[in-house]
Design a protein around this motif. Sequence first.
Motif, PDB file in Angstrom:
ATOM      1  N   TYR A 276      40.872  -1.777  21.181  1.00 26.06           N
ATOM      2  CA  TYR A 276      40.068  -1.304  20.053  1.00 26.06           C
ATOM      3  C   TYR A 276      40.443   0.108  19.629  1.00 26.06           C
ATOM      4  O   TYR A 276      40.581   0.394  18.439  1.00 26.06           O
ATOM      5  CB  TYR A 276      38.581  -1.360  20.407  1.00 26.06           C
ATOM      6  N   ARG A 277      40.610   1.002  20.587  1.00 27.89           N
ATOM      7  CA  ARG A 277      40.867   2.403  20.249  1.00 27.89           C
ATOM      8  C   ARG A 277      42.116   2.557  19.385  1.00 27.89           C
ATOM      9  O   ARG A 277      42.149   3.360  18.457  1.00 27.89           O
ATOM     10  CB  ARG A 277      40.988   3.235  21.534  1.00 27.89           C
ATOM     11  N   GLU A 278      43.160   1.785  19.683  1.00 26.29           N
ATOM     12  CA  GLU A 278      44.408   1.877  18.929  1.00 26.29           C
ATOM     13  C   GLU A 278      44.280   1.241  17.543  1.00 26.29           C
ATOM     14  O   GLU A 278      45.024   1.588  16.624  1.00 26.29           O
ATOM     15  CB  GLU A 278      45.542   1.197  19.690  1.00 26.29           C
ATOM     16  N   ASN A 279      43.354   0.312  17.391  1.00 26.95           N
ATOM     17  CA  ASN A 279      43.281  -0.477  16.151  1.00 26.95           C
ATOM     18  C   ASN A 279      41.965  -0.338  15.408  1.00 26.95           C
ATOM     19  O   ASN A 279      41.675  -1.132  14.508  1.00 26.95           O
ATOM     20  CB  ASN A 279      43.481  -1.960  16.493  1.00 26.95           C
ATOM     21  N   ALA A 280      41.169   0.686  15.741  1.00 23.73           N
ATOM     22  CA  ALA A 280      39.808   0.790  15.216  1.00 23.73           C
ATOM     23  C   ALA A 280      39.747   0.760  13.691  1.00 23.73           C
ATOM     24  O   ALA A 280      38.821   0.181  13.111  1.00 23.73           O
ATOM     25  CB  ALA A 280      39.141   2.057  15.742  1.00 23.73           C
ATOM     26  N   MET A 281      40.736   1.364  13.027  1.00 25.26           N
ATOM     27  CA  MET A 281      40.682   1.445  11.568  1.00 25.26           C
ATOM     28  C   MET A 281      40.973   0.109  10.884  1.00 25.26           C
ATOM     29  O   MET A 281      40.607  -0.098   9.728  1.00 25.26           O
ATOM     30  CB  MET A 281      41.680   2.496  11.062  1.00 25.26           C
TER      31      MET A 281
END
Length: 326
Positions: A276-281
């Motif tokens: 999630y952190r890498e792809n949150a946007m």
Amino acid sequence: MWLAIRFILAQQVPPLALSRYAIPAPIFGPGRKNQLIFILSRLGIKHRMLIQAHWRKSMAQDLIRRATRALRRQGAFLSGVMLTQSEEKRAAEAAQFWSESENNETIKDKSHWRGFGRYADDDVWLKIGHTRLHELESLLALAGRGPAQSMIEWGPGGGSNAVALAPTMQKFYGVDISQANLDECGRQLRSVGFTNYDPVLVDPANIDLVKDACLAGIEPVDFFLSVAVFQHFPSKAFGLEILSLANRLMKPDGVALIQIRYDDGSIRMRAKNSNYRENAMFFTSYKIDEFWIAAEERGFRPLALKLMPEVCYAYYFLAKAGSQAT
């Protein structure tokens, strides 16, 4: 192989050695296979071994490049498409990520906090709310109803929409997974003199508790708003649950404005399943017609659709099914 020989001849074989072996030139023209055999037969063992070692290295690097390109074309990469995490794990990562808005200036920027990142320019920050206000006016006209008196914003962040919309309401509810965002939204509302604000903190790891908290703490409203939020949800299924809940939280003649990131077929815009952190946007997306149909199935009457192709944004102007324009 030819690149390996070119490298060795240019970097490793002394000029005197080249003249001693009487290597013909050019070696990369017609008949280069025979020339290669000739070259290898005339070179010493040391230079042949150098060529072979460099050739193996070049081949390995080429294979890695080819494999990486193939994986990317198929979308099978580690940033969230190939691997799948549990719903609970993704939801926990999302809650942790957005709760960092309390101390992390990058997350403050992503949460639309006034004075941070892109919103150091106050005019840019204020423009967000002014845009929502115009969209609400258009939505009410499409639905053929009078002014909204109460609203929910799902994901108010730093309050950029709230400061423009709440003063036109009698009641404003903010629902967020970040206590810091809810507190900042309240601070911004107080700065414009609005005090009838009820913040609702929810934990995305348990959708049933999310529903219970909202249904228990929120009176039915005229207007439901969620912009720049659905794309950050931990899954498509979670987003559809919130879509259903939104309908339940609205009055019979209620209206809604919901923005999603739509899937345009590219890897970047495809819905993710992990990290999630890498792809949150860009974590969650829907096909344009998929979300339209989902809204109809969950009790909405779509009135209009606005697209922003440069960022793959789709804005759905919705009325509660059964309500009719007058």
